[in-house]
Design a protein around this motif. Structure first.
Motif, PDB file in Angstrom:
ATOM      1  N   TRP A 255     -22.740 101.557  46.238  1.00  0.00           N
ATOM      2  CA  TRP A 255     -23.133 102.942  45.923  1.00  0.00           C
ATOM      3  C   TRP A 255     -23.085 103.243  44.428  1.00  0.00           C
ATOM      4  O   TRP A 255     -23.740 104.176  43.951  1.00  0.00           O
ATOM      5  N   MET A 256     -22.317 102.434  43.669  1.00  0.00           N
ATOM      6  CA  MET A 256     -22.228 102.669  42.225  1.00  0.00           C
ATOM      7  C   MET A 256     -23.531 102.369  41.503  1.00  0.00           C
ATOM      8  O   MET A 256     -23.752 102.848  40.383  1.00  0.00           O
ATOM      9  N   ALA A 257     -24.412 101.582  42.128  1.00  0.00           N
ATOM     10  CA  ALA A 257     -25.644 101.160  41.456  1.00  0.00           C
ATOM     11  C   ALA A 257     -26.486 102.352  41.017  1.00  0.00           C
ATOM     12  O   ALA A 257     -27.047 102.356  39.915  1.00  0.00           O
ATOM     13  N   ARG A 258     -26.572 103.377  41.874  1.00  0.00           N
ATOM     14  CA  ARG A 258     -27.435 104.524  41.549  1.00  0.00           C
ATOM     15  C   ARG A 258     -26.928 105.276  40.327  1.00  0.00           C
ATOM     16  O   ARG A 258     -27.702 105.923  39.599  1.00  0.00           O
ATOM     17  N   PHE A 259     -25.620 105.214  40.063  1.00  0.00           N
ATOM     18  CA  PHE A 259     -25.049 105.912  38.908  1.00  0.00           C
ATOM     19  C   PHE A 259     -25.031 105.018  37.665  1.00  0.00           C
ATOM     20  O   PHE A 259     -25.360 105.463  36.571  1.00  0.00           O
ATOM     21  N   PHE A 260     -24.629 103.740  37.855  1.00  0.00           N
ATOM     22  CA  PHE A 260     -24.509 102.845  36.705  1.00  0.00           C
ATOM     23  C   PHE A 260     -25.887 102.515  36.126  1.00  0.00           C
ATOM     24  O   PHE A 260     -25.994 102.167  34.955  1.00  0.00           O
ATOM     25  N   GLY A 261     -26.925 102.654  36.931  1.00  0.00           N
ATOM     26  CA  GLY A 261     -28.268 102.367  36.446  1.00  0.00           C
ATOM     27  C   GLY A 261     -28.940 103.527  35.744  1.00  0.00           C
ATOM     28  O   GLY A 261     -30.016 103.366  35.149  1.00  0.00           O
ATOM     29  N   LEU A 262     -28.329 104.708  35.792  1.00  0.00           N
ATOM     30  CA  LEU A 262     -28.942 105.882  35.166  1.00  0.00           C
ATOM     31  C   LEU A 262     -28.705 105.896  33.658  1.00  0.00           C
ATOM     32  O   LEU A 262     -27.604 105.630  33.194  1.00  0.00           O
TER      33      LEU A 262
END
Length: 296
Positions: A255-262
């Motif tokens: 789930w961290m991907a959507r935030f770390f990729g922003l």
């Protein structure tokens, strides 16, 4: 003033209470359990028993105070809509209690997603479709037309410091589990950052003197590249640092991907000029290099 604080035992709230007390205010902290009540009392605040779904308790706390800092939120990403609805109801209950009093009502928000391809400023407005929490912030700000000194503090995605269990701590945990520290793509995406104590100081300044309707940015650092964050985690754990292709980010980070990729750089120039906010605590990389993120 006597300030009612929700989220009083949270990561930011537990720093806001001493900040308010040290500035001469009294604090009434919301607590949903005996353990939370003991923590609030231990910080030197009075206790209001209840939770975010207990609207009568929220009304009582707001009615008995000279202002409200609303930091409480259920950050369960599996129940985002339900959490947002609870937040909206809580904000409407508090706002209605404060209506016509000109008392301060400070609510929490975030800077991620405010702008695309550029540095976000306090003038930018959040996309209602990005996060359901936006509706609550909009509701709080609407009370500015009903005699409430509403303001929002938009926090950086990482509010860091010793004891942090947020996004950066999650990234450290993922690196430990995978055996290397990863970043997405070329690692050029940027995260704004702020130390917990600097964030608490801004909340107190908002209580004291933020004008009605102000949007404030709790971003001491405008944008730290995610590659640089990954490098610091790799140093701290003595692990290699590896790029993760964007199409594999969800598999690696969950789930961290959507935030770390922003890419979410955000300026706080207007906030500093408006309130005289001057962050003085260590930056994110200095905080990582201090080692406390890696002692667990």
């Amino acid at each position: 003033m006597r300030i009612f604080v929700t989220g009083a035992t949270g990561w930011i709230g537990s720093a806001v209470i001493p900040e308010l007390l040290n500035a001469g205010h009294q604090v009434l902290g919301l607590a949903r359990s005996d353990t939370a009540a003991a923590s609030v009392a231990g910080l030197g605040a009075e206790v209001q028993r209840g939770d975010l779904a207990d609207l009568d308790s929220l009304r009582a706390g707001a009615g008995a105070s000279d202002g409200v800092v609303h930091l409480g939120y259920n950050h369960d990403f599996s129940r985002m809509e339900a959490a947002a609805q609870t937040d909206l109801a809580a904000i409407n209950a508090i706002g209605a209690e404060l209506a016509g009093t000109d008392r301060p009502f400070v609510v929490a928000s975030g800077v991620l997603g405010l702008a695309s391809g550029r540095v976000a400023t306090e003038r930018d407005m959040p996309d209602p479709g990005l996060h359901p929490r936006t509706a609550g912030v909009e509701a709080a700000m609407s009370f500015a037309t009903r005699g409430v000194r509403s303001s929002s503090v938009r926090f950086a995605p990482t509010v860091h410091g010793p004891g942090d269990h947020g996004f950066v701590a999650v990234l450290v945990g993922i690196a430990r589990e995978k055996g290397f520290s990863g970043y997405i793509g070329d690692g050029s995406s940027r995260w704004a950052a702020v130390h917990r104590l600097d964030a608490a100081n801004l909340v107190r300044l908002a209580v004291d003197k933020a004008p009605t309707g102000a949007a404030l940015h709790a971003t001491a650092e405008e944008g730290v590249p995610t590659r640089v964050i990954a490098d610091a985690i790799g140093r701290g754990l003595h692990l290699p640092v590896v790029p993760i292709p964007a199409d594999q980010a969800s598999d690696h980070f969950g789930w961290m991907a959507r935030f770390f990729g922003l890419d979410g750089p955000a300026s706080s120039s207007a906030t500093r000029q408006l309130l005289g906010w001057n962050p003085v605590q260590p930056g994110l990389i200095a905080d990582l290099d201090a080692g406390h993120y890696f002692k667990h």
